[in-house]
Design a protein around this motif. Sequence first.
Motif, PDB file in Angstrom:
ATOM      1  N   GLU A 121       0.826  -1.204   0.000  1.00 33.65           N
ATOM      2  CA  GLU A 121       0.000   0.000   0.000  1.00 33.65           C
ATOM      3  C   GLU A 121       0.861   1.256   0.000  1.00 33.65           C
ATOM      4  O   GLU A 121       0.553   2.233  -0.694  1.00 33.65           O
ATOM      5  N   ALA A 122       1.931   1.237   0.777  1.00 33.41           N
ATOM      6  CA  ALA A 122       2.826   2.399   0.794  1.00 33.41           C
ATOM      7  C   ALA A 122       3.469   2.601  -0.569  1.00 33.41           C
ATOM      8  O   ALA A 122       3.605   3.725  -1.052  1.00 33.41           O
ATOM      9  N   ARG A 123       3.861   1.503  -1.191  1.00 34.24           N
ATOM     10  CA  ARG A 123       4.497   1.614  -2.504  1.00 34.24           C
ATOM     11  C   ARG A 123       3.522   2.140  -3.539  1.00 34.24           C
ATOM     12  O   ARG A 123       3.899   2.906  -4.437  1.00 34.24           O
ATOM     13  N   ARG A 173       8.928  -1.048  19.431  1.00 33.21           N
ATOM     14  CA  ARG A 173       8.556   0.189  20.120  1.00 33.21           C
ATOM     15  C   ARG A 173       9.374   1.363  19.586  1.00 33.21           C
ATOM     16  O   ARG A 173       8.870   2.473  19.436  1.00 33.21           O
ATOM     17  N   LEU A 174      10.625   1.092  19.316  1.00 37.01           N
ATOM     18  CA  LEU A 174      11.487   2.132  18.769  1.00 37.01           C
ATOM     19  C   LEU A 174      10.949   2.617  17.430  1.00 37.01           C
ATOM     20  O   LEU A 174      10.886   3.819  17.155  1.00 37.01           O
ATOM     21  N   ALA A 175      10.543   1.661  16.577  1.00 33.27           N
ATOM     22  CA  ALA A 175      10.023   2.019  15.257  1.00 33.27           C
ATOM     23  C   ALA A 175       8.715   2.797  15.357  1.00 33.27           C
ATOM     24  O   ALA A 175       8.317   3.483  14.410  1.00 33.27           O
ATOM     25  N   ARG A 210       2.029   4.381   9.694  1.00 31.61           N
ATOM     26  CA  ARG A 210       3.331   3.776   9.983  1.00 31.61           C
ATOM     27  C   ARG A 210       3.306   2.248   9.964  1.00 31.61           C
ATOM     28  O   ARG A 210       4.139   1.585  10.568  1.00 31.61           O
ATOM     29  N   LYS A 211       2.376   1.707   9.203  1.00 30.87           N
ATOM     30  CA  LYS A 211       2.296   0.247   9.097  1.00 30.87           C
ATOM     31  C   LYS A 211       3.492  -0.315   8.337  1.00 30.87           C
ATOM     32  O   LYS A 211       4.031  -1.359   8.696  1.00 30.87           O
ATOM     33  N   ALA A 212       3.887   0.362   7.271  1.00 34.42           N
ATOM     34  CA  ALA A 212       5.016  -0.126   6.470  1.00 34.42           C
ATOM     35  C   ALA A 212       6.326  -0.035   7.256  1.00 34.42           C
ATOM     36  O   ALA A 212       7.173  -0.923   7.173  1.00 34.42           O
TER      37      ALA A 212
END
Length: 703
Positions: free
Chosen positions: A68-70, A189-191, A245-247
């Motif tokens: 989807e991001a692409r 968590r960092l991401a 921010r799923k990707a």
Amino acid sequence: MVIKKTLVATLSVSLVYGSLLCGPVPLADRLQGEVYAATVPFPNKQLLDEINLLRSIMTSEELQAIKEARERMVAMRSDLSGNRDLVKPVWGKIETRKGQSESYPEVTQENVLHLVLELAFYYDQQGRGLNTVITSEKNRQIVDQLIKLGGFPGGINDVTLNDVNLIISKIKMNIINRYRSMTLSQLLRLASDPDQVYSMIEEDLQRIVNDPGLKISKLLNNLGITGKDLSDTVRLFIPEVDSERKAVLAWASVISRAWGLGQGGSGGDSGGGGVPTPSPGAPSPETPATPPSDFTGNLEGDALSISRETEGGRTLTKAIVDSGRLTEAFEAIASGEAGGNEIKIDLTKAEFPLQIELPAPPLKDAAQSEAVVRLAGNGVSYAVPAAIFARLNSANQKVVITISDVVGTARNQVHQAVQQTKANLLLPEPFDFSIRVENTNGTRSPFSDYSGIYVERTVTLPGQVNSDRSTAVSYDPVTGRLNFAPSTFTSLSDEQTQVNIRSPHDTVYTVISSEKTFKDISGHWAKKEIETLASKLIVDGTDAELYSPDTPLTRAQFTALLVRSLGIKEAGYSSRFTDVSTSDWHSGSVEAAVSAGLIEGYEDGTFRPDEPIQREQLAVMIARASRFAGRTLPATTIAEGKWDQLEDRSGVSLWAVQSVKQSLQADLLEGVQDKRFEPKEKATRAQAAVILKRLLTYLKFID
């Protein structure tokens, strides 16, 4: 050649922009990398293997998020003007560098965005879209002008595939070093924390920008682009293509699994405090700072566990290399701390056979670098590039590298072959160089797929030698014949000469000399070249006494000569041409040449082996041979002077123009007479010998 250069340069310019977003991962089963069709194989197979690994371990949810991001990225291509501010942080620096100059008309804000979107997201699983990208004249012009603006006057010709491989390797090493001790939940968590992600992206990118060993770093510095500029570009892109921010989270999970991250202890994962944000330039509290490496080129002492073992009825010296120390050595090379690219394991005090055992994971991780592992001992060495290990697929595999002196019956067979060749043996003992892969279940398999990479071996001879009449040779135990092995000679002292052997396969090697000549070449203009190549077992006479220098050469004959010159093993014929059968003397050479990308057949499915080879056909095969051997011919743009002087250049077939230009520039081919190339003229056996001699010298395959 322009295709390859454009790809390499485009990767270098776009990697930092594109790789941190959604990444060029194929959305179908595998990326085959058939980018060059019949021209050349994809130049960075290691990168393709890495991509395929990431794709193979994605879950359907991760794949959908990235897809989807692409798709949003692809949609941006339809409105470059409306989206051009996405690259504003880097464009501001590029624009300042460009100023009012009219020398770079293709360097615009829209085209910078176009380039990032093209390379990172516009291709299918077979690589056809990528082929379209790198063959696009527009993309070639953008990349060429951008690199020239960045201070490299040669443009795309000033960037090599190794430059791309090195930056990929260093980015990967930076990620591994930073996050190896975190747990997976900490990484996720960092991401999820945008500010923290961007801070560390900026830090890692600035490390790349500041790296003096990277050509792309010099380019970015010349353009005035900083790690913050690149990070700010990423910061603008992500909300547009991945607002939830799923990707990003999918990528964090996939890379963690693929690269062995998130394997830290659970102790640091308790409590609700999350992962502390590291200050710029400092490691995370969860990740201990890596001390400066003390690796200086040699692995020795407690890095090796040395023993004497029995294998195949012989007692050998075996050194098991510590995994951690090997990883540290590769990291030191990647960071530039090692001051070179070689990891040497010297067993000089040991007796042959010599053997080292290395864990597979560090080798595979270093496969995109220029690192080399050299096993050495008693005047013999074997320099194995990490690049050949990209296809290792098990964390539990071991790689065993062996140098063995050949004894007993095998030794006698080699000596007999030397006698039958009417040559003199210069190396008292032949040596067998080999690599194998061992699995945890005890199975062993020879490692023979070097993907066309030439591996260096060295041996030491007593005294001085005449390099024009001497050569290394490989021994074929099936045919009992000796074959030319690319080799050069270096005088170490009056008492010793080092022979550097380069070959894309393993077998038994020795060194010989001979004095070959023919009755019908006395006074001939090609006498010296014919004698040199005959003494090196590359060319034969038409019979024992005659060479027939002015006889036209056939397509099959030149194919066999070219395969022999490159040290390629003949292959079992697969009946790919209607006019070549398995029983033909040239079938093995034809198969090997097709596999190496040296030749193609005609559209009707024939090869026409008995047709005389034309000079323009010969030029194309020479250019392909140089490319296969890892040294590309000069860019055609600087060959225009010689080309323009040819009165018959319009007679050169379109498919041969580039190769003829390159061969002229490299002085591999010359006109047959003043200002004429005679592209359709039949090439003679003498001409072939001279051209092959020039090619081998150009490739540093002979002195």
